[in-house]
Design a protein around this motif. Structure first.
Motif, PDB file in Angstrom:
ATOM      1  N   THR A  48     -19.112 -59.555 -75.825  1.00  0.00           N
ATOM      2  CA  THR A  48     -19.139 -60.201 -74.505  1.00  0.00           C
ATOM      3  C   THR A  48     -20.138 -59.544 -73.555  1.00  0.00           C
ATOM      4  OG1 THR A  48     -17.325 -58.930 -73.539  1.00  0.00           O
ATOM      5  CG2 THR A  48     -16.736 -60.949 -74.744  1.00  0.00           C
ATOM      6  N   ILE A  90     -27.468 -59.535 -71.294  1.00  0.00           N
ATOM      7  CA  ILE A  90     -28.329 -60.516 -71.964  1.00  0.00           C
ATOM      8  C   ILE A  90     -28.982 -61.432 -70.933  1.00  0.00           C
ATOM      9  CG2 ILE A  90     -28.352 -62.494 -73.538  1.00  0.00           C
ATOM     10  CD1 ILE A  90     -26.041 -61.062 -75.087  1.00  0.00           C
ATOM     11  N   MET A  91     -28.207 -61.928 -69.960  1.00  0.00           N
ATOM     12  CA  MET A  91     -28.783 -62.797 -68.917  1.00  0.00           C
ATOM     13  C   MET A  91     -29.829 -62.046 -68.100  1.00  0.00           C
ATOM     14  SD  MET A  91     -28.128 -65.961 -68.962  1.00  0.00           S
ATOM     15  CE  MET A  91     -28.933 -66.265 -67.386  1.00  0.00           C
ATOM     16  N   LEU A 150     -28.220 -70.094 -73.984  1.00  0.00           N
ATOM     17  CA  LEU A 150     -27.383 -68.963 -74.416  1.00  0.00           C
ATOM     18  C   LEU A 150     -25.991 -69.433 -74.842  1.00  0.00           C
ATOM     19  CD1 LEU A 150     -27.205 -65.918 -74.867  1.00  0.00           C
ATOM     20  CD2 LEU A 150     -26.483 -65.692 -72.461  1.00  0.00           C
ATOM     21  N   SER A 151     -25.557 -70.567 -74.320  1.00  0.00           N
ATOM     22  CA  SER A 151     -24.229 -71.068 -74.689  1.00  0.00           C
ATOM     23  C   SER A 151     -24.138 -71.413 -76.175  1.00  0.00           C
ATOM     24  CB  SER A 151     -23.846 -72.282 -73.835  1.00  0.00           C
ATOM     25  OG  SER A 151     -24.606 -73.418 -74.215  1.00  0.00           O
ATOM     26  N   ARG A 169     -28.811 -70.188 -69.274  1.00  0.00           N
ATOM     27  CA  ARG A 169     -27.370 -70.160 -69.614  1.00  0.00           C
ATOM     28  C   ARG A 169     -27.017 -71.255 -70.615  1.00  0.00           C
ATOM     29  NH1 ARG A 169     -24.485 -66.699 -66.528  1.00  0.00           N
ATOM     30  NH2 ARG A 169     -25.471 -66.024 -64.594  1.00  0.00           N
ATOM     31  N   TYR A 176     -22.711 -60.555 -72.087  1.00  0.00           N
ATOM     32  CA  TYR A 176     -23.572 -61.619 -71.546  1.00  0.00           C
ATOM     33  C   TYR A 176     -24.303 -61.236 -70.261  1.00  0.00           C
ATOM     34  CZ  TYR A 176     -21.265 -64.549 -74.993  1.00  0.00           C
ATOM     35  OH  TYR A 176     -20.798 -65.063 -76.167  1.00  0.00           O
ATOM     36  N   CYS A 218     -21.622 -63.746 -78.421  1.00  0.00           N
ATOM     37  CA  CYS A 218     -21.705 -62.288 -78.445  1.00  0.00           C
ATOM     38  C   CYS A 218     -20.266 -61.785 -78.541  1.00  0.00           C
ATOM     39  CB  CYS A 218     -22.378 -61.753 -77.181  1.00  0.00           C
ATOM     40  SG  CYS A 218     -22.314 -59.949 -77.048  1.00  0.00           S
TER      41      CYS A 218
END
Length: 162
Positions: A146, A151-152, A138-139, A135, A148, A143
């Motif tokens: 949104t 993606i996670m 990724l921050s 995370r 996320y 995107c």
């Protein structure tokens, strides 16, 4: 350090995805623009042009960098990898790309090349990250769709913690 005049065109030579290439450009040309317009590597996207969104992330000598904050001249003689380098020559996706496909981790796909290049570097240096570490990395990416959650899920699968 190479000295050039501001009005002088310069030839920048680098290795892009395993191929030695060169082209003339202005000294102030950003690497993102050089890759897209001079070398035709259009997989690298340009979003904010301020290094905030991460869309333009490429690797120079294996390290993830924002190509919109890097001059093309700074890549002279170096190994540059873009998203086009990730799949096998036969088109087979790598582990990270396959995880993105498995989890539908892209919507419009604009941010995807930068995220893939960042995590290709990160996971090569940290093969067993925690979810919090994923995370945190990724921050550094935005995107716009949104997406996320997908993606996670993909990042966790690629890291073996999903």
């Amino acid at each position: 350090m190479r000295r050039v005049n501001k009005d002088q065109k310069v030839r920048v030579s680098l290795t892009l995805n395993g191929r030695k290439l060169s082209a003339e450009t202005e000294p102030r040309t950003l690497l993102s623009d050089f890759l897209r317009h001079a070398l035709g590597a259009t997989g690298t996207h340009v979003g904010c042009e301020h290094g905030v969104c991460g869309c333009c992330t490429v690797q120079i000598d294996g390290a993830a960098v924002r190509s919109c904050l890097t001059l093309a001249l700074q890549a002279e003689g170096r190994e540059v990898r873009t998203v086009e380098s990730l799949a096998d020559p036969d088109g087979r996706l790598n582990k990270l790309q396959q995880a993105f496909q498995n989890h539908h981790a892209l919507q419009c796909g604009f941010c995807t090349p930068g995220i893939l290049m960042s995590f290709t570097d990160y996971l090569s240096r940290n093969p067993k990250p925690t979810e919090d570490e994923l995370r945190e990395v990724l921050s550094g990416h935005i995107c716009r769709c949104t997406g996320y959650a997908g993606i996670m899920a993909a990042l966790k699968e690629a890291a073996g913690i999903g």
